[in-house]
Design a protein around this motif. Structure first.
Motif, PDB file in Angstrom:
ATOM      1  N   THR A 168     -10.912  -7.954  -2.209  1.00  0.00           N
ATOM      2  CA  THR A 168     -12.205  -8.550  -2.554  1.00  0.00           C
ATOM      3  C   THR A 168     -12.154 -10.064  -2.641  1.00  0.00           C
ATOM      4  O   THR A 168     -13.207 -10.707  -2.744  1.00  0.00           O
ATOM      5  N   GLY A 169     -10.940 -10.624  -2.619  1.00  0.00           N
ATOM      6  CA  GLY A 169     -10.801 -12.065  -2.753  1.00  0.00           C
ATOM      7  C   GLY A 169     -10.785 -12.540  -4.188  1.00  0.00           C
ATOM      8  O   GLY A 169     -10.774 -13.751  -4.446  1.00  0.00           O
ATOM      9  N   ALA A 170     -10.759 -11.615  -5.146  1.00  0.00           N
ATOM     10  CA  ALA A 170     -10.749 -12.010  -6.554  1.00  0.00           C
ATOM     11  C   ALA A 170      -9.418 -12.613  -6.967  1.00  0.00           C
ATOM     12  O   ALA A 170      -9.351 -13.348  -7.956  1.00  0.00           O
ATOM     13  N   ASP A 171      -8.342 -12.288  -6.240  1.00  0.00           N
ATOM     14  CA  ASP A 171      -7.016 -12.833  -6.536  1.00  0.00           C
ATOM     15  C   ASP A 171      -6.335 -13.100  -5.191  1.00  0.00           C
ATOM     16  O   ASP A 171      -6.167 -12.186  -4.380  1.00  0.00           O
ATOM     17  N   ASP A 172      -5.957 -14.362  -4.964  1.00  0.00           N
ATOM     18  CA  ASP A 172      -5.293 -14.701  -3.700  1.00  0.00           C
ATOM     19  C   ASP A 172      -3.797 -14.431  -3.747  1.00  0.00           C
ATOM     20  O   ASP A 172      -3.079 -14.728  -2.785  1.00  0.00           O
ATOM     21  N   LEU A 173      -3.321 -13.861  -4.862  1.00  0.00           N
ATOM     22  CA  LEU A 173      -1.923 -13.490  -5.061  1.00  0.00           C
ATOM     23  C   LEU A 173      -0.982 -14.695  -5.082  1.00  0.00           C
ATOM     24  O   LEU A 173       0.237 -14.544  -4.953  1.00  0.00           O
TER      25      LEU A 173
END
Length: 318
Positions: A168-173
């Motif tokens: 979802t793009g909530a965390d780019d890791l």
């Protein structure tokens, strides 16, 4: 990496007067001295009290602020502590009460100390022996507690939450361990097996670390039982070892496989539950600080690092 298991404790004198008076009423004597205990993450008060009649008591009290979830945690601890059999090495609950949104727990005072940091070999040996005795005393579960899936279900999906956040793009890791990033989907699949893997009929403490242990002259006392559940008896050993490694102890794999509680455990089940525990630590360490718990994320990150090293050993994934 080591991180202290300390939060921001409320001084006893800052507990509302009506709560302190209620404590004295339950104990039948006024408090003449209170010494705050700094270990642990609860934002509430934790103090060793000396009473006018000479008795000593350990008291915990928390209100609805700054973390509204902590009061329910204390209520859960009271239910478990009240039901523990006398042969379990834990402080006896003397009284507990709710008043105006505050929860207070009163325990017998234990004349003991926390294990040394870094771990000493002799003290770790004592604790590991105590875990053997604890596993025996708590199987089958002598007190009612939630099943593992109910207690841990929302927590043990860290890798799957990270997969979803990546999609979802909530965390780019960013900053996530390179090995974990490479195997993230496989870790999510492995983690999903934990509910079946952790099945058992033992009462499990669920949160054993150095700051939840007190060493007396002849015993190892286990404190803070709010997270207890019914499941595999080897979970307490597994869950403790990343923090032991973090605080200077030996590699978890050599301790677990040589321990009476661990050597008969199904290897695949252990690896699945370790994956879930590691995912919990890693994912939680990437979240904002919870209210009133400013040091928790660093502690989870440190445990996540050592748990991840152990998980790499067990999976043998390159």
């Amino acid at each position: 990496m080591n991180a202290p298991a300390t939060g921001t404790r409320l001084p006893w004198h800052a507990v509302p007067e009506q709560i302190r008076q209620a404590v004295e009423t339950h104990l039948g004597a006024p408090v003449v001295k209170a010494v705050t205990q700094t270990s642990g993450f609860s934002p509430g008060a934790a103090a060793r009290l000396r009473l006018a009649d000479g008795r000593r008591v350990f008291a915990k009290a928390v209100g609805p602020e700054p973390n509204p979830l902590t009061a329910d945690i204390y209520r859960a601890e009271a239910r478990i502590a009240e039901a523990l059999p006398a042969d379990v090495p834990a402080p006896r609950l003397l009284a507990s009460f709710d008043s105006e949104g505050w929860v207070a727990l009163l325990f017998e005072d234990v004349d003991g100390r926390l294990p040394a940091d870094p771990w000493r070999t002799d003290e770790l040996r004592r604790v590991l022996d105590a875990l053997t005795q604890l596993a025996t005393a708590l199987a089958p579960a002598p007190a009612a507690a939630p099943p593992a899936e109910q207690r841990l279900g929302e927590q043990f999906q860290g890798w799957r939450n990270l997969v979803e956040a990546r999609e979802t793009g909530a965390d780019d890791l960013a900053g996530l361990d390179v090995w974990a990033t490479r195997h993230l989907d496989a870790l999510a699949d492995l983690e999903a097996r934990w509910p079946h893997a952790i099945a058992g009929d033992s009462l499990v403490h669920g949160d054993i670390r150095a700051d939840n242990l007190l060493l007396t002259a002849d015993k190892v006392m286990v404190v803070d039982w709010p997270w207890a559940f019914v499941g595999a008896g080897w979970f307490d050993l597994l869950q403790m070892l990343p923090s032991v490694r973090m605080q200077g102890g030996p590699p978890p794999e050599e301790v677990f496989t040589a321990h009476p509680v661990g050597w008969d455990a199904d290897p695949a089940a252990v690896t699945a539950v370790l994956a879930a525990l590691t995912g919990f630590f890693v994912r939680q360490s990437r979240q904002p600080d919870p209210p009133g718990l400013p040091t928790l994320r660093a502690f989870q990150a440190a445990q996540g690092k050592t748990a991840l090293e152990w998980l790499r050993t067990r999976t043998a994934w390159t």
